[in-house]
Design a protein around this motif. Structure first.
Motif, PDB file in Angstrom:
ATOM      1  N   MET A  61       0.839  -1.185   0.000  1.00 43.51           N
ATOM      2  CA  MET A  61       0.000   0.000   0.000  1.00 43.51           C
ATOM      3  C   MET A  61       0.880   1.243   0.000  1.00 43.51           C
ATOM      4  N   VAL A  62       0.481   2.237  -0.758  1.00 37.34           N
ATOM      5  CA  VAL A  62       1.240   3.481  -0.860  1.00 37.34           C
ATOM      6  C   VAL A  62       0.849   4.415   0.275  1.00 37.34           C
ATOM      7  N   SER A  63       1.844   5.007   0.901  1.00 36.66           N
ATOM      8  CA  SER A  63       1.611   5.946   1.988  1.00 36.66           C
ATOM      9  C   SER A  63       0.940   7.209   1.461  1.00 36.66           C
ATOM     10  N   THR A  64      -0.111   7.653   2.129  1.00 37.95           N
ATOM     11  CA  THR A  64      -0.776   8.887   1.707  1.00 37.95           C
ATOM     12  C   THR A  64      -0.001  10.116   2.155  1.00 37.95           C
ATOM     13  N   ASP A  65       0.895   9.955   3.134  1.00 37.46           N
ATOM     14  CA  ASP A  65       1.678  11.086   3.619  1.00 37.46           C
ATOM     15  C   ASP A  65       2.775  11.482   2.633  1.00 37.46           C
ATOM     16  N   THR A  66       3.429  10.485   2.034  1.00 43.23           N
ATOM     17  CA  THR A  66       4.559  10.756   1.157  1.00 43.23           C
ATOM     18  C   THR A  66       4.241  10.554  -0.314  1.00 43.23           C
ATOM     19  N   GLY A  67       3.181   9.821  -0.637  1.00 42.36           N
ATOM     20  CA  GLY A  67       2.842   9.530  -2.026  1.00 42.36           C
ATOM     21  C   GLY A  67       3.532   8.304  -2.566  1.00 42.36           C
ATOM     22  N   PHE A  68       4.343   7.640  -1.746  1.00 44.99           N
ATOM     23  CA  PHE A  68       5.044   6.446  -2.199  1.00 44.99           C
ATOM     24  C   PHE A  68       5.285   5.503  -1.030  1.00 44.99           C
ATOM     25  N   THR A  69       5.609   4.268  -1.376  1.00 46.28           N
ATOM     26  CA  THR A  69       6.000   3.274  -0.391  1.00 46.28           C
ATOM     27  C   THR A  69       7.477   2.979  -0.604  1.00 46.28           C
ATOM     28  N   PRO A  70       8.318   3.160   0.428  1.00 47.38           N
ATOM     29  CA  PRO A  70       9.742   2.862   0.267  1.00 47.38           C
ATOM     30  C   PRO A  70       9.957   1.414  -0.173  1.00 47.38           C
ATOM     31  N   ALA A  71      11.035   1.186  -0.902  1.00 46.97           N
ATOM     32  CA  ALA A  71      11.343  -0.149  -1.402  1.00 46.97           C
ATOM     33  C   ALA A  71      12.823  -0.455  -1.196  1.00 46.97           C
ATOM     34  N   ASP A  72      13.153  -1.710  -1.245  1.00 52.09           N
ATOM     35  CA  ASP A  72      14.533  -2.149  -1.085  1.00 52.09           C
ATOM     36  C   ASP A  72      15.278  -2.013  -2.400  1.00 52.09           C
ATOM     37  N   GLY A  73      16.308  -1.187  -2.436  1.00 51.14           N
ATOM     38  CA  GLY A  73      17.138  -1.053  -3.618  1.00 51.14           C
ATOM     39  C   GLY A  73      16.802   0.127  -4.515  1.00 51.14           C
ATOM     40  N   TYR A  74      15.710   0.833  -4.236  1.00 48.85           N
ATOM     41  CA  TYR A  74      15.323   2.035  -4.976  1.00 48.85           C
ATOM     42  C   TYR A  74      14.408   2.853  -4.074  1.00 48.85           C
ATOM     43  N   ALA A  75      14.066   4.078  -4.494  1.00 52.55           N
ATOM     44  CA  ALA A  75      13.349   4.996  -3.588  1.00 52.55           C
ATOM     45  C   ALA A  75      11.974   4.502  -3.167  1.00 52.55           C
ATOM     46  N   GLY A  76      11.231   3.858  -4.089  1.00 54.85           N
ATOM     47  CA  GLY A  76       9.925   3.361  -3.688  1.00 54.85           C
ATOM     48  C   GLY A  76       8.992   3.104  -4.846  1.00 54.85           C
ATOM     49  N   ASP A  77       7.770   2.726  -4.487  1.00 57.27           N
ATOM     50  CA  ASP A  77       6.708   2.441  -5.438  1.00 57.27           C
ATOM     51  C   ASP A  77       5.648   3.533  -5.339  1.00 57.27           C
ATOM     52  N   VAL A  78       5.130   3.957  -6.498  1.00 56.02           N
ATOM     53  CA  VAL A  78       4.083   4.971  -6.534  1.00 56.02           C
ATOM     54  C   VAL A  78       2.927   4.466  -7.389  1.00 56.02           C
ATOM     55  N   THR A  79       1.759   4.983  -7.112  1.00 61.92           N
ATOM     56  CA  THR A  79       0.599   4.650  -7.935  1.00 61.92           C
ATOM     57  C   THR A  79       0.728   5.366  -9.276  1.00 61.92           C
ATOM     58  N   PRO A  80       0.023   4.895 -10.287  1.00 61.76           N
ATOM     59  CA  PRO A  80       0.030   5.615 -11.553  1.00 61.76           C
ATOM     60  C   PRO A  80      -0.428   7.072 -11.389  1.00 61.76           C
ATOM     61  N   GLU A  81      -1.421   7.281 -10.544  1.00 66.60           N
ATOM     62  CA  GLU A  81      -1.923   8.641 -10.334  1.00 66.60           C
ATOM     63  C   GLU A  81      -0.865   9.558  -9.727  1.00 66.60           C
ATOM     64  N   GLN A  82      -0.115   9.041  -8.743  1.00 61.72           N
ATOM     65  CA  GLN A  82       0.936   9.852  -8.111  1.00 61.72           C
ATOM     66  C   GLN A  82       2.033  10.168  -9.120  1.00 61.72           C
ATOM     67  N   ALA A  83       2.417   9.181  -9.918  1.00 64.28           N
ATOM     68  CA  ALA A  83       3.443   9.402 -10.938  1.00 64.28           C
ATOM     69  C   ALA A  83       2.993  10.459 -11.933  1.00 64.28           C
ATOM     70  N   ALA A  84       1.734  10.385 -12.359  1.00 57.34           N
ATOM     71  CA  ALA A  84       1.191  11.365 -13.310  1.00 57.34           C
ATOM     72  C   ALA A  84       1.218  12.766 -12.700  1.00 57.34           C
TER      73      ALA A  84
END
Length: 140
Positions: A1-24
């Motif tokens: 699940m993506v954090s609503t506070d930051t707009g992304f979920t941290p990931a191992d080896g890169y900054a994180g995962d974002v929803t298509p909407e956040q990326a747009a």
């Protein structure tokens, strides 16, 4: 699940995962460069995101690694900038985000990719993805 506070979920080896909407939103606001890591054939036949940088992670046919990926990514993302990486379903873009992070780029994977995961009938585009979410895209 993506954090609503930051707009992304941290990931191992890169900054994180974002929803298509956040990326747009990040792309529209000029906060990130969207890099489409699908093959030229995928972008041509399936569709593409206007304004995205086309830079294949692997090349068609044969899906060999793109030897120009690193240089292309460095050229696409300004120093200190951030990249959001898009592929078909959000799998290749994870590998590309990890490579971008190794190059010192703040990189995010776009969850679901352009077409999303296959539905029960094995069809893409019906269960998530950039296109399914109604975000800007075109087809040649």
């Amino acid at each position: 699940m993506v954090s609503t506070d930051t707009g992304f979920t941290p990931a191992d080896g890169y900054a994180g995962d974002v929803t298509p909407e956040q990326a747009a939103q990040w792309m529209a606001d000029g906060q990130a460069v969207l890099v489409d890591v699908r093959t030229d054939a995928e972008r041509e036949w399936v569709g593409y995101v206007p304004g995205a940088v086309p830079l294949a992670w692997k090349q068609w046919p044969g899906m060999a690694m793109n030897p120009g990926f690193d240089d292309g990514l460095r050229a696409a993302v300004p120093a200190g900038g951030k990249a959001v990486l898009l592929c078909r379903s959000g799998v290749r873009s994870i590998a590309a985000a990890k490579r971008a992070a190794e190059l010192g780029i703040e990189a995010y994977n776009i969850l679901e990719g352009f077409e999303g995961h296959p539905d029960a009938d094995g069809h893409r585009g019906r269960a998530g993805g950039w296109r399914f979410r109604g975000l800007p895209w075109k087809q040649s």
